[in-house]
Design a protein around this motif. Structure first.
Motif, PDB file in Angstrom:
ATOM      1  N   GLN A  96      32.049  42.693  87.755  1.00 35.08           N
ATOM      2  CA  GLN A  96      31.229  41.352  87.692  1.00 35.08           C
ATOM      3  C   GLN A  96      30.135  41.722  86.421  1.00 35.08           C
ATOM      4  N   ASN A  97      29.645  42.818  86.539  1.00 30.47           N
ATOM      5  CA  ASN A  97      28.656  42.995  85.292  1.00 30.47           C
ATOM      6  C   ASN A  97      29.013  43.016  83.762  1.00 30.47           C
ATOM      7  N   LEU A  98      30.199  43.777  83.914  1.00 31.95           N
ATOM      8  CA  LEU A  98      31.021  43.563  82.360  1.00 31.95           C
ATOM      9  C   LEU A  98      31.348  42.174  82.219  1.00 31.95           C
ATOM     10  N   SER A  99      31.764  41.477  83.034  1.00 30.77           N
ATOM     11  CA  SER A  99      32.186  39.977  82.797  1.00 30.77           C
ATOM     12  C   SER A  99      30.873  39.294  82.309  1.00 30.77           C
ATOM     13  N   ARG A 100      30.024  39.371  83.297  1.00 29.96           N
ATOM     14  CA  ARG A 100      28.611  38.831  82.827  1.00 29.96           C
ATOM     15  C   ARG A 100      28.141  39.027  81.451  1.00 29.96           C
ATOM     16  N   LYS A 101      28.160  40.279  80.936  1.00 28.56           N
ATOM     17  CA  LYS A 101      27.786  40.614  79.632  1.00 28.56           C
ATOM     18  C   LYS A 101      28.634  40.075  78.601  1.00 28.56           C
ATOM     19  N   ILE A 102      29.981  40.086  78.715  1.00 31.95           N
ATOM     20  CA  ILE A 102      30.886  39.636  77.817  1.00 31.95           C
ATOM     21  C   ILE A 102      30.752  38.315  77.631  1.00 31.95           C
ATOM     22  N   VAL A 103      30.611  37.577  78.548  1.00 29.24           N
ATOM     23  CA  VAL A 103      30.353  35.958  78.635  1.00 29.24           C
ATOM     24  C   VAL A 103      28.879  35.798  77.702  1.00 29.24           C
ATOM     25  N   HIS A 104      28.054  36.696  78.178  1.00 26.22           N
ATOM     26  CA  HIS A 104      26.579  36.466  77.323  1.00 26.22           C
ATOM     27  C   HIS A 104      26.654  36.878  75.737  1.00 26.22           C
ATOM     28  N   VAL A 105      27.592  37.664  75.467  1.00 21.19           N
ATOM     29  CA  VAL A 105      27.681  37.970  74.024  1.00 21.19           C
ATOM     30  C   VAL A 105      28.657  36.947  73.415  1.00 21.19           C
ATOM     31  N   LEU A 106      29.809  36.617  73.915  1.00 23.41           N
ATOM     32  CA  LEU A 106      30.823  35.647  73.061  1.00 23.41           C
ATOM     33  C   LEU A 106      30.050  34.192  73.211  1.00 23.41           C
ATOM     34  N   SER A 107      29.516  33.823  74.262  1.00 24.43           N
ATOM     35  CA  SER A 107      28.968  32.288  74.394  1.00 24.43           C
ATOM     36  C   SER A 107      28.042  32.280  73.216  1.00 24.43           C
ATOM     37  N   GLY A 108      26.995  33.080  72.866  1.00 26.19           N
ATOM     38  CA  GLY A 108      26.318  32.774  71.773  1.00 26.19           C
ATOM     39  C   GLY A 108      27.075  32.816  70.315  1.00 26.19           C
ATOM     40  N   VAL A 109      27.770  33.900  70.205  1.00 22.52           N
ATOM     41  CA  VAL A 109      28.194  34.172  69.036  1.00 22.52           C
ATOM     42  C   VAL A 109      29.535  33.157  68.809  1.00 22.52           C
ATOM     43  N   LEU A 110      30.252  32.698  69.507  1.00 23.84           N
ATOM     44  CA  LEU A 110      31.073  31.625  69.270  1.00 23.84           C
ATOM     45  C   LEU A 110      30.592  30.332  69.126  1.00 23.84           C
ATOM     46  N   PHE A 111      29.709  30.118  69.804  1.00 27.36           N
ATOM     47  CA  PHE A 111      28.867  28.778  69.793  1.00 27.36           C
ATOM     48  C   PHE A 111      28.373  28.636  68.450  1.00 27.36           C
ATOM     49  N   MET A 112      27.433  29.708  67.968  1.00 28.23           N
ATOM     50  CA  MET A 112      27.063  29.867  66.395  1.00 28.23           C
ATOM     51  C   MET A 112      28.008  29.624  65.285  1.00 28.23           C
TER      52      MET A 112
END
Length: 304
Positions: A96-112
């Motif tokens: 769960q914690n790894l999933s949360r942080k991967i989403v955290h990273v990818l959401s911002g990077v891909l959106f930008m």
């Protein structure tokens, strides 16, 4: 004067006589054929006017279509990203914690990274802002308990409680919304701030949990490994994104000056992330806010 056949007198025509001539009746006008010269004059005057209107409206229509399509594409991509990690977490293929942080990273990077898909119109940023706005509505809907989505809760929260959606994840998408509306892609401040929040803070947690046995003396919840990871990853991602947007022509970067400024911004963000104030201010607020302030002082409105 000349005599007409039959003894009638004929007066010479003059401009005055034309003005004083009687008006034709409606049947006369209907019966009178349109002169070719007048028709040509109408065409000569009308065609450029219509063409000008169409030429002015065509770019605006094309921009709206492009921005609308980009909004749909990015929204679908953001939703698919979260759902993919929802499924991985639900099947216990990723913790769960790894999933949360991967989403955290990818959401911002891909959106930008998707910002260049939008047009150069002044309204483009508002179309892009629809994506984080919809995510705000989604988090509020599930966080307040109007609907239930356990997979979403598990993939983006620390403890698996729906109330957590109203804290870190909601702050995150609100910051995305502010950065899009205030800075957009032609300001290094927004680019660097989002890079530090998504990449820097995200990798700090991922690395810190695995290699963070040596804790900071003033904050036992943080580690040296996590802080170093934040500084390096935040600096690197900021440089990559600045290069990306400068390569596409959205900003101008003087690299001999920008690299030093980036390191100072990353250092400031790392120091703020280390301070034990998480119980008062969430990292998703303190890190981008500190980054914006320092980046504004160092970069101003441009990266030159």
């Amino acid at each position: 004067m000349a005599a007409r056949p039959g003894g009638a007198l004929a007066f010479p025509s003059s401009p005055t006589s034309l003005l004083l001539s009687r008006s034709r009746s409606a049947p006369d006008l209907a019966a009178a054929p349109t002169r070719p010269g007048r028709r040509r004059r109408w065409l000569v005057a009308g065609v450029p006017a219509v063409a000008g209107v169409l030429a002015a409206s065509a770019p605006a229509s094309a921009a709206v279509l492009r921005d609308g399509g980009a909004t749909l594409l990015v929204t679908a991509g953001a939703y698919s990203l979260v759902r993919a990690f929802d499924a991985l977490t639900e099947r216990r293929l990723i913790e769960q914690n790894l999933s949360r942080k991967i989403v955290h990273v990818l959401s911002g990077v891909l959106f930008m990274s998707s910002w260049p898909l939008f047009s150069d119109s002044t309204e483009a940023r508002f179309f892009a802002a629809v994506v984080p706005f919809l995510n705000c509505v989604r988090l509020l809907t599930y966080g307040l308990g109007f609907f239930s989505d356990e997979a979403l809760v598990k993939s983006v929260t620390r403890e698996g409680k729906r109330e957590e959606l109203l804290r870190g994840p909601l702050y995150y998408v609100i910051v995305l919304l502010i950065i899009v509306l205030v800075f957009w892609r032609d300001s290094p401040i927004g680019i660097v701030s989002l890079s530090m929040m998504s990449g820097g803070d995200g990798f700090a947690d991922i690395i810190g949990r695995r290699f963070g046995s040596l804790k900071l003396p003033f904050n036992k919840k943080k580690s040296w490994a996590g802080s170093v990871a934040m500084f390096i990853s935040g600096s690197l991602l900021s440089a990559i994104m600045l290069f990306y947007f400068s390569w596409l022509g959205h900003i101008q970067v003087s690299w001999d000056q920008a690299l030093g400024k980036l390191l100072l911004v990353a250092l400031a963000a790392t120091v703020v992330e280390c301070i034990p104030v998480n119980d008062v201010v969430d990292d998703n607020i303190s890190v981008p806010l500190a980054t914006m302030c320092v980046a504004f002082l160092l970069f101003g409105s441009t990266a030159t």
